[in-house]
Design a protein around this motif. Structure first.
Motif, short mmCIF file in Angstrom:
data_model
loop_
_atom_site.label_atom_id
_atom_site.label_comp_id
_atom_site.label_asym_id
_atom_site.label_seq_id
_atom_site.Cartn_x
_atom_site.Cartn_y
_atom_site.Cartn_z
N PRO A 177 71.99 138.70 -111.04
CA PRO A 177 71.43 137.67 -111.86
C PRO A 177 71.21 136.40 -111.23
O PRO A 177 70.24 135.85 -111.69
CB PRO A 177 72.84 137.53 -112.76
N ARG B 12 67.37 136.89 -110.78
CA ARG B 12 66.73 136.96 -111.95
C ARG B 12 66.46 135.26 -112.31
O ARG B 12 65.29 135.21 -112.79
CB ARG B 12 67.25 137.41 -113.29
N ARG B 13 67.42 134.70 -112.39
CA ARG B 13 67.24 133.27 -112.68
C ARG B 13 66.09 132.73 -111.63
O ARG B 13 65.26 131.86 -112.17
CB ARG B 13 68.58 132.54 -112.33
N GLU C 241 61.42 139.99 -114.53
CA GLU C 241 63.12 140.16 -114.52
C GLU C 241 63.61 141.37 -114.47
O GLU C 241 64.73 141.76 -113.97
CB GLU C 241 63.67 139.21 -115.58
N SER D 268 65.72 143.01 -111.55
CA SER D 268 67.02 143.62 -111.89
C SER D 268 67.31 145.13 -111.37
O SER D 268 68.31 145.50 -110.86
CB SER D 268 67.13 143.45 -113.31
#
Length: 160
Positions: free
Chosen positions: A43, A46-47, A66, A70
């Motif tokens: 995560p 992804r950010r 993303e 991921s």
């Protein structure tokens, strides 16, 4: 791609042999993230990818990128086998293509499985990457480990 003191070289041909540079500013569009092979890295990556793509004015690629990040990074974390092992993510923007590369220390190539059943908890990742990306593949750097990469078209996914 640098992993600590190790340099990973993967040969993915860019558009007409040109350097991956922004045509307007002459700046290279590159993003690199090294992390420990733990689930929290996914995560976080992804950010960071969403923020990076916004900075590059490629918000229209954020959702697909993303998802690819991921899936590839989750596979890398699982392949690394222990949390002290490093994993790395690298984004490179060509004139009309975005490359996503993920490195992990396990040299075994990933396996594209048959479609998973509705109740399966895993086994869809590379199928998703294959469906979203224009092309994808793997390479085994001489320095060790493996790189799994995906290429996404910048222009095809532009917002209407």
């Amino acid at each position: 791609m640098c992993i600590g003191r190790m340099t990973i070289t993967c040969n993915i041909q860019c558009n007409r042999g040109q350097h991956l540079r922004d045509t307007f500013t002459g700046q290279q569009h590159r993003f690199y993230l090294a992390a420990r092979a733990e689930p929290a890295a996914v995560p976080h990556a992804r950010r960071r990818v969403r923020h990076t793509l916004a900075t590059w004015r490629l918000d229209h690629l954020a959702d697909d990128t993303e998802l690819v990040v991921s899936e590839l990074l989750t596979n890398a974390v699982r392949a690394a086998a222990h949390e002290a092992a490093p994993v790395a993510l690298y984004l490179a923007l060509d004139l009309d293509r975005l490359f996503v590369l993920v490195w992990d220390c396990c040299p075994a190539p990933p396996v594209l499985r048959s479609p998973a059943g509705a109740e399966a908890e895993s086994g869809r990742g590379l199928g998703i990457v294959q469906a979203i990306s224009d092309r994808w593949g793997t390479c085994t750097p001489a320095e060790g480990g493996k790189v799994v990469w995906a290429q996404l078209s910048v222009t095809r996914r532009e917002a209407p």
